[in-house]
Enzyme design. Structure first.
Site, PDB file in Angstrom:
ATOM      1  N   GLU A  57      22.723 -44.256   5.071  1.00  0.00           N
ATOM      2  CA  GLU A  57      22.152 -43.625   3.879  1.00  0.00           C
ATOM      3  C   GLU A  57      20.686 -43.263   4.100  1.00  0.00           C
ATOM      4  OE1 GLU A  57      24.015 -46.387   3.852  1.00  0.00           O
ATOM      5  OE2 GLU A  57      25.810 -45.520   2.929  1.00  0.00           O
ATOM      6  N   ILE A  58      19.967 -44.136   4.785  1.00  0.00           N
ATOM      7  CA  ILE A  58      18.559 -43.865   5.063  1.00  0.00           C
ATOM      8  C   ILE A  58      18.406 -42.630   5.943  1.00  0.00           C
ATOM      9  CG2 ILE A  58      16.521 -44.724   6.308  1.00  0.00           C
ATOM     10  CD1 ILE A  58      16.886 -45.898   3.496  1.00  0.00           C
TER      11      ILE A  58
END
Length: 408
Positions: A57-58
């Site tokens: 997600e990052i």
């Protein structure tokens, strides 16, 4: 219901603290104190808070963060996992316009302190990060955005048992930018109308950015290898054994295994020893020799490994049910296959897997058949062209999505 939730969370807190204390790399008292919001200093400038739970997600949020930085905004970035925090520190640790924190424990007082200290004006939560006490911090000065929202069938079933509580919590979100019509329909079941379907951000090439130094470093180690490199990325427990058992007897095939979680490196080592295969850890070799398997014991460079591979399979879809981003290898320039368990990617699955563009498997024999097929260079090249062509049909909307985030 908030009282009941908070009581349950308080009872669970000692276990969370204990887990954080024994975390590798970023664990201990320092992590715990940060998750309690200790040691924060008041900032002069307003910040936009972006949160993604883990490394994947990052990596998707990095271009989003950069888009805000280009507009002279200041950013607060948070992640729940060590791998996510490490990636943020690697990319933004020296940037004076970016603040980095581990995601805090779910208490209103901690969130209130963070929002005040960093003068947060907008909170962007990625996919399904719905923390009740964070959402309760909504006020006229703070916008809350759910970005790339997804709600799996299992999550939706659980939510329905607590419908009034979920509705109350989610109603504080200003807007949901959802992946699919299915996600929009599920949210509307809770009486939420502030929903906009923008599609899955992971389908756009702008989401992916290679680190050329990591790419070259990996390439240098495998440059003398003439074998067909087959990478199994983001694998979970029992998936490595499934893949190894599926391998055909072929001396021209080299398998790279890249476990999803670094704490599993040691268990995969034990599996490889048990299998009595010729194998090495990537971190311990200068060049590939006569190995059958390489354990890719790195974090944050899977995309660059895909760039150096001939074809790949994305894990989390074989024994684990939710799946992982099986489009990533295509953007890295390698053809891909995937297991059929893709609960969190149902929309993309219907577009690419159900149409046969990306082939799936459910058994060891099916995977073995696909591996035998993809060893042929011409087959791989034709498949990659097909996969790239299909993805290109969905291009052109990334800037619109980023603009939507800026305008809210």
């Amino acid at each position: 219901m908030f009282i009941v939730y908070n009581l349950i969370y308080i009872f669970a807190l000692p276990l969370l603290i204990l887990k954080d204390f024994f975390r590798k790399d970023h664990g201990g008292i320092r992590l715990i104190s940060k998750r309690f919001g200790l040691g924060l200093s008041d900032q002069k400038h307003t910040h936009i808070w972006l949160h993604g739970v883990s490394l994947g997600e990052i990596k998707t949020l990095i271009p989003v963060a950069n888009s805000f930085l280009q507009k002279n905004e200041r950013i607060l970035l948070s992640s729940t996992t060590n791998t996510g925090i490490s990636k943020i520190n690697k990319l933004f640790g020296e940037n004076p316009n970016v603040e980095i924190i581990p995601f805090p424990y779910d208490f209103q007082r901690i969130y209130n302190k963070i929002i005040k200290s960093f003068r947060v004006k907008k909170i962007i939560l990625f996919e399904s990060e719905f923390w009740p006490n964070l959402l309760s911090q909504k006020n006229d000065k703070v916008k809350i955005v759910s970005f790339n929202t997804i709600i799996s069938d299992n999550t939706f079933s659980r939510y329905k048992f607590f419908k009034s509580f979920i509705k109350e919590a989610l109603s504080t979100i200003d807007i949901f930018f959802v992946q699919s019509l299915d996600a929009a329909s599920k949210l509307k079941n809770f009486g939420l109308s502030n929903v906009k379907v923008l599609g899955n951000i992971k389908i756009y090439k702008e989401t992916y950015e290679a680190n050329q130094s990591d790419y070259q470093r990996i390439k240098n180690k495998i440059s003398d290898c003439s074998k067909c490199i087959f990478t199994a990325g983001s694998t979970h427990n029992n998936e490595e054994e499934f893949i190894i058992s599926s391998l055909p007897e072929n001396n021209e095939l080299l398998l790279f295994i890249a476990p999803r979680h670094p704490e599993r490196f040691s268990s995969v080592e034990r599996l490889l020893e048990k299998q009595k295969l010729k194998w090495s850890k990537f971190s311990e070799i200068e060049k590939i020799t006569d190995e059958k398997v390489i354990l890719f014991d790195e974090v944050g460079t899977l995309f660059e490994l895909y760039m150096n591979s001939d074809f790949s399979v994305v894990g989390g879809s074989i024994k684990y049910k939710k799946g992982h981003n099986f489009l990533e290898p295509i953007f890295a320039g390698t053809s891909v296959i995937t297991g059929a368990n893709l609960e969190n990617y149902s929309e993309i699955k219907s577009l690419f897997c159900d149409t046969g563009v990306i082939e799936t498997f459910t058994s060891e024999s099916e995977l073995r058949e696909l591996v035998n097929l993809y060893i042929d260079q011409k087959v791989r090249e034709r498949r990659l062209i097909l996969q790239k062509t299909e993805i290109d049909k969905f291009g052109g909307k990334y800037k619109q999505i980023i603009q939507e985030l800026h305008e809210i």
